[in-house]
Design a protein around this motif. Structure first.
Motif, PDB file in Angstrom:
ATOM      1  N   UNK A 135       1.126  -3.741  16.843  1.00 18.55           N
ATOM      2  CA  UNK A 135       2.277  -4.581  16.561  1.00 18.55           C
ATOM      3  C   UNK A 135       1.927  -6.063  16.512  1.00 18.55           C
ATOM      4  N   UNK A 136       0.601  -6.379  16.546  1.00 18.29           N
ATOM      5  CA  UNK A 136       0.164  -7.760  16.429  1.00 18.29           C
ATOM      6  C   UNK A 136       0.460  -8.283  15.024  1.00 18.29           C
ATOM      7  N   UNK A 137       0.673  -9.588  14.931  1.00 20.11           N
ATOM      8  CA  UNK A 137       0.996 -10.208  13.641  1.00 20.11           C
ATOM      9  C   UNK A 137      -0.065  -9.913  12.596  1.00 20.11           C
ATOM     10  N   UNK A 138      -1.344 -10.094  12.961  1.00 17.23           N
ATOM     11  CA  UNK A 138      -2.405  -9.980  11.958  1.00 17.23           C
ATOM     12  C   UNK A 138      -2.509  -8.556  11.407  1.00 17.23           C
ATOM     13  N   UNK A 139      -2.198  -7.532  12.256  1.00 17.73           N
ATOM     14  CA  UNK A 139      -2.270  -6.145  11.792  1.00 17.73           C
ATOM     15  C   UNK A 139      -1.131  -5.859  10.821  1.00 17.73           C
ATOM     16  N   UNK A 140       0.092  -6.270  11.169  1.00 19.51           N
ATOM     17  CA  UNK A 140       1.229  -6.039  10.276  1.00 19.51           C
ATOM     18  C   UNK A 140       1.018  -6.700   8.923  1.00 19.51           C
ATOM     19  N   UNK A 141       0.585  -7.978   8.954  1.00 24.85           N
ATOM     20  CA  UNK A 141       0.428  -8.702   7.697  1.00 24.85           C
ATOM     21  C   UNK A 141      -0.723  -8.162   6.867  1.00 24.85           C
ATOM     22  N   UNK A 142      -1.791  -7.671   7.523  1.00 27.43           N
ATOM     23  CA  UNK A 142      -2.898  -7.068   6.786  1.00 27.43           C
ATOM     24  C   UNK A 142      -2.406  -5.818   6.046  1.00 27.43           C
ATOM     25  N   UNK A 143      -1.630  -4.949   6.727  1.00 29.31           N
ATOM     26  CA  UNK A 143      -1.102  -3.749   6.088  1.00 29.31           C
ATOM     27  C   UNK A 143      -0.176  -4.108   4.927  1.00 29.31           C
ATOM     28  N   UNK A 144       0.710  -5.107   5.123  1.00 36.55           N
ATOM     29  CA  UNK A 144       1.627  -5.509   4.042  1.00 36.55           C
ATOM     30  C   UNK A 144       0.855  -6.045   2.848  1.00 36.55           C
ATOM     31  N   UNK A 145      -0.186  -6.866   3.115  1.00 33.50           N
ATOM     32  CA  UNK A 145      -0.993  -7.437   2.046  1.00 33.50           C
ATOM     33  C   UNK A 145      -1.728  -6.335   1.283  1.00 33.50           C
ATOM     34  N   UNK A 146      -2.327  -5.378   2.017  1.00 36.84           N
ATOM     35  CA  UNK A 146      -3.068  -4.290   1.370  1.00 36.84           C
ATOM     36  C   UNK A 146      -2.120  -3.394   0.565  1.00 36.84           C
ATOM     37  N   UNK A 147      -0.912  -3.127   1.090  1.00 33.25           N
ATOM     38  CA  UNK A 147       0.044  -2.303   0.358  1.00 33.25           C
ATOM     39  C   UNK A 147       0.455  -2.982  -0.941  1.00 33.25           C
ATOM     40  N   UNK A 148       0.633  -4.323  -0.911  1.00 35.09           N
ATOM     41  CA  UNK A 148       0.981  -5.053  -2.129  1.00 35.09           C
ATOM     42  C   UNK A 148      -0.168  -5.026  -3.136  1.00 35.09           C
ATOM     43  N   UNK A 149      -1.409  -5.150  -2.655  1.00 35.09           N
ATOM     44  CA  UNK A 149      -2.569  -5.085  -3.558  1.00 35.09           C
ATOM     45  C   UNK A 149      -2.653  -3.708  -4.229  1.00 35.09           C
ATOM     46  N   UNK A 150      -2.452  -2.651  -3.439  1.00 35.94           N
ATOM     47  CA  UNK A 150      -2.499  -1.291  -3.993  1.00 35.94           C
ATOM     48  C   UNK A 150      -1.395  -1.110  -5.033  1.00 35.94           C
ATOM     49  N   UNK A 151      -0.179  -1.585  -4.718  1.00 35.64           N
ATOM     50  CA  UNK A 151       0.944  -1.451  -5.645  1.00 35.64           C
ATOM     51  C   UNK A 151       0.678  -2.184  -6.946  1.00 35.64           C
ATOM     52  N   UNK A 152       0.089  -3.392  -6.846  1.00 33.66           N
ATOM     53  CA  UNK A 152      -0.191  -4.177  -8.051  1.00 33.66           C
ATOM     54  C   UNK A 152      -1.202  -3.461  -8.944  1.00 33.66           C
ATOM     55  N   UNK A 153      -2.333  -3.026  -8.355  1.00 35.23           N
ATOM     56  CA  UNK A 153      -3.360  -2.338  -9.150  1.00 35.23           C
ATOM     57  C   UNK A 153      -2.837  -1.016  -9.695  1.00 35.23           C
ATOM     58  N   UNK A 154      -2.026  -0.291  -8.899  1.00 42.76           N
ATOM     59  CA  UNK A 154      -1.475   0.989  -9.337  1.00 42.76           C
ATOM     60  C   UNK A 154      -0.580   0.806 -10.553  1.00 42.76           C
ATOM     61  N   UNK A 155       0.247  -0.248 -10.544  1.00 46.18           N
ATOM     62  CA  UNK A 155       1.136  -0.502 -11.679  1.00 46.18           C
ATOM     63  C   UNK A 155       0.336  -0.766 -12.946  1.00 46.18           C
ATOM     64  N   UNK A 156      -0.713  -1.580 -12.824  1.00 48.77           N
ATOM     65  CA  UNK A 156      -1.548  -1.895 -13.990  1.00 48.77           C
ATOM     66  C   UNK A 156      -2.218  -0.630 -14.527  1.00 48.77           C
ATOM     67  N   UNK A 157      -2.780   0.189 -13.622  1.00 55.49           N
ATOM     68  CA  UNK A 157      -3.468   1.418 -14.046  1.00 55.49           C
ATOM     69  C   UNK A 157      -2.491   2.380 -14.711  1.00 55.49           C
ATOM     70  N   UNK A 158      -1.286   2.530 -14.152  1.00 53.04           N
ATOM     71  CA  UNK A 158      -0.306   3.437 -14.741  1.00 53.04           C
ATOM     72  C   UNK A 158       0.111   2.975 -16.140  1.00 53.04           C
ATOM     73  N   UNK A 159       0.236   1.653 -16.326  1.00 54.34           N
ATOM     74  CA  UNK A 159       0.589   1.146 -17.650  1.00 54.34           C
ATOM     75  C   UNK A 159      -0.559   1.341 -18.635  1.00 54.34           C
ATOM     76  N   UNK A 160      -1.799   1.135 -18.164  1.00 55.83           N
ATOM     77  CA  UNK A 160      -2.956   1.367 -19.042  1.00 55.83           C
ATOM     78  C   UNK A 160      -3.031   2.837 -19.444  1.00 55.83           C
ATOM     79  N   UNK A 161      -2.732   3.732 -18.493  1.00 53.96           N
ATOM     80  CA  UNK A 161      -2.753   5.167 -18.797  1.00 53.96           C
ATOM     81  C   UNK A 161      -1.711   5.520 -19.848  1.00 53.96           C
ATOM     82  N   UNK A 162      -0.514   4.940 -19.719  1.00 50.14           N
ATOM     83  CA  UNK A 162       0.539   5.182 -20.708  1.00 50.14           C
ATOM     84  C   UNK A 162       0.108   4.692 -22.083  1.00 50.14           C
ATOM     85  N   UNK A 163      -0.534   3.515 -22.123  1.00 53.49           N
ATOM     86  CA  UNK A 163      -1.020   2.985 -23.403  1.00 53.49           C
ATOM     87  C   UNK A 163      -2.080   3.896 -24.016  1.00 53.49           C
TER      88      UNK A 163
END
Length: 435
Positions: free
Chosen positions: A133-161
Motif C-alpha cells: 500500500x506504499x505510494x511508490x508501489x501503487x503508482x508503479x502499478x498504475x503507470x505499468x497498467x497505462x503503458x500496457x493499455x497504450x501498447x495494447x490499443x496500438x497493436x489491436x488497431x494495427x491488427x485490424x488494419x
C-alpha cells in the motif's frame, strides 16, 4: 480450447515486448512471487503473460473460474484491490479467494483501453504478507497498467488494419471480382484508415495529457517525500538507530530511483510524439552544450573529451541534444576506475558501409566512443531494449537511456550500431541519411 479472439488477446500481449520486463520489475520491486496479466470478461479469467517464482502453476492460456477470483470485483468496480496481509485485512480476511489459493498478499489494478473498454488486470500474489500500500508501489502499478493499455490499443488497431489489407489482397487475387467492387473496397478501407488515423491523433493528445499527469501529479509527491526525508536527515538523524538509518537511506534511494524512472519514461514517450521540426544545426555547439550540462557528473573524474569537427546537420534539435546527452552520460557512468576516461566524438560522410543502409543514399556517420568498462558484444542489440541495463549497480541506470537514443535515431530515419569489448570500451555509430 480457447476461442480465437482470446488466443488473439494472448498474442497481442506477447507482442508487447516490455511485458516480461514489467512483470520482472513488479516481482523484484514488491517481493511478490507471482505476477501476471489476465484477460477478464464477465464470465472468463484467462492468463496472458506470467512470471511465476512460487510455482503457482499458471501459464499463458490457462484459466481460473471467474467467481473464484477478486478480479471479477475489479472488472465491475474498475478499482484496484491491494491487500498487505489477508489475515489482518478487515474486508478480505474471510474472503474465499485468499483461502482457496493460499495467498496472504495481493495487488491487482485494472487495464483500461484508451477507448474506455475494460481488458483485464495487472496483478501479483504471494503466500506471505508484503508491503503493497506504499505510494511508490501503487503508482508503479498504475503507470505499468497505462503503458500496457497504450501498447495494447496500438497493436489491436494495427491488427485490424492488417486484417483489412489482407482481405483486400485476397479479393484482388480473384479475377472474377468486378472493378466496381474493388473500387468500393478501396474506398471502405481508406475510410477505415482515415478513422484509425483520427483515433491515433486522439491517442496522441491523451498521451500528452498522461505525460502532464506523470510529470506533475506523480513527481510532486516524490518531491515532497525527498523534501521531508532531507529535513529528517538534517534534524532527526541523531535520533535514529543504525537499523533506522539504513531503512531511511533505502527510502531516499527508492524515491530517487522512482523519480529517474518517471523522468526517463516521459522522455521515452516524448521522443515518439514530439513535434518533429528539422533544422540545420551546428553539432559541435550541441556537443559543447551537452558537456557543460554534464559538468557535475565528471567534476571529480579524470575525463578527456576529444570532440572533432562535427559540422552541421538537419536534425530535431531537442531530440539530438538528448541523444548526445544520453550517450556521453552513459560513458561517464561506466568509466573504468583504473584509467583516465577518454570520450571521442567524430563525424564523416559515408554510404553503403552497412548492409542495412541503402547504397544509393549518403549518410552522416557520427561516432561516440570511450575506453570505459565496455560490454560483451553478444548484447549489442539487447542494450537498446526498454529497461535493459547490463550493469546493475544501484541508481546507475534506469535501463531506458539507450532505448531513447534508438528511438531518436529512428525519428531521424537513421540507424544505430553498438560495439563493445569488456574492460576496453564501447562505441556507438549513428547513420543519419542526408537529403
Amino acid at each position: 480450447m480457447l476461442e480465437d479472439h482470446f488466443k488473439q488477446d494472448i498474442i497481442n500481449i506477447e507482442n508487447i515486448t516490455i511485458v516480461p520486463t514489467l512483470l520482472n520489475v513488479v516481482c523484484q520491486t514488491t517481493g511478490m512471487g507471482f505476477a501476471a496479466i489476465a484477460r477478464v470478461t464477465d464470465d472468463r479469467w484467462i492468463t496472458c503473460s506470467v512470471q511465476d517464482n512460487v510455482q503457482f502453476g499458471l501459464k499463458p492460456g490457462d484459466e481460473l473460474q471467474i467467481k473464484t477470483t477478486i478480479c471479477d470485483d475489479i472488472r465491475k468496480n474498475r478499482r484496484a484491490v491491494i491487500i498487505d496481509n489477508v489475515s489482518e485485512d478487515p474486508e478480505y480476511h474471510n474472503h474465499h479467494t485468499p483461502a482457496m489459493y493460499k495467498l496472504q498478499s495481493y495487488i491487482s489494478v485494472p487495464i483500461i483501453r484508451k477507448d474506455g473498454s475494460f481488458f483485464g488486470t495487472l496483478c501479483a500474489i504471494d503466500p506471505k504478507p508484503n508491503s503493497l500500500k506504499e505510494f511508490k508501489v501503487r503508482e508503479m502499478f498504475n503507470l505499468f497498467a497505462d503503458l500496457i493499455a497504450f501498447h495494447l490499443t496500438v497493436i489491436e488497431q494495427e491488427t485490424e488494419n492488417e486484417i483489412a489489407l489482407k482481405e483486400k489482397n485476397n479479393l484482388l487475387k480473384k479475377t472474377e471480382v468486378e472493378k466496381k467492387e474493388i473500387q468500393k473496397l478501396n474506398s471502405d478501407i481508406e475510410k477505415k484508415l482515415l478513422q484509425k488515423n483520427i483515433s491515433l491523433e486522439k491517442m496522441n493528445s491523451e498521451l500528452e495529457a498522461f505525460n502532464y499527469i506523470s510529470s506533475h501529479d506523480l513527481q510532486e509527491p516524490l518531491r515532497k517525500i525527498q523534501l521531508f526525508t532531507d529535513t529528517i536527515e538534517r534534524e532527526e538523524a541523531h535520533n535514529l538507530s543504525e537499523k533506522g538509518k539504513a531503512a531511511f537511506h533505502k527510502i531516499k534511494m527508492s524515491a530517487y530511483r522512482m523519480q529517474n524512472l518517471i523522468s526517463d519514461l516521459l522522455i521515452y514517450s516524448k521522443t515518439k510524439f514530439d513535434d518533429r521540426k528539422f533544422e540545420l544545426k551546428d553539432l559541435n555547439q550541441i556537443a559543447q552544450d551537452v558537456i557543460e550540462d554534464l559538468t557535475d557528473e565528471f567534476d571529480n573524474k579524470n575525463v578527456v573529451f576529444d570532440i572533432q569537427p562535427l559540422g552541421k546537420l538537419s536534425v530535431i534539435e531537442f531530440q539530438f541534444r538528448q541523444l548526445l546527452y544520453n550517450l556521453i552520460s552513459n560513458s561517464l557512468k561506466f568509466a573504468s576506475p583504473g584509467r583516465d576516461l577518454i570520450i571521442t566524438v567524430s563525424a564523416k560522410m559515408t554510404n553503403g558501409e552497412l548492409e542495412k543502409l541503402s547504397p544509393l543514399t549518403k549518410y552522416y556517420k557520427i561516432t561516440i566512443s570511450d575506453n570505459g568498462i565496455g560490454f560483451d558484444q553478444q548484447y549489442n542489440e539487447k542494450i537498446f531494449g526498454l529497461f535493459q541495463a547490463l550493469h546493475t549497480k544501484p541508481l546507475k541506470s534506469t535501463g531506458i537511456g539507450l532505448t531513447i537514443v534508438k528511438r531518436i535515431v529512428e525519428n531521424h530515419n537513421g540507424f544505430i550500431k553498438a560495439e563493445g569489448i569488456l574492460n576496453q570500451g564501447a562505441k556507438f555509430e549513428i547513420f543519419i541519411p542526408v537529403e
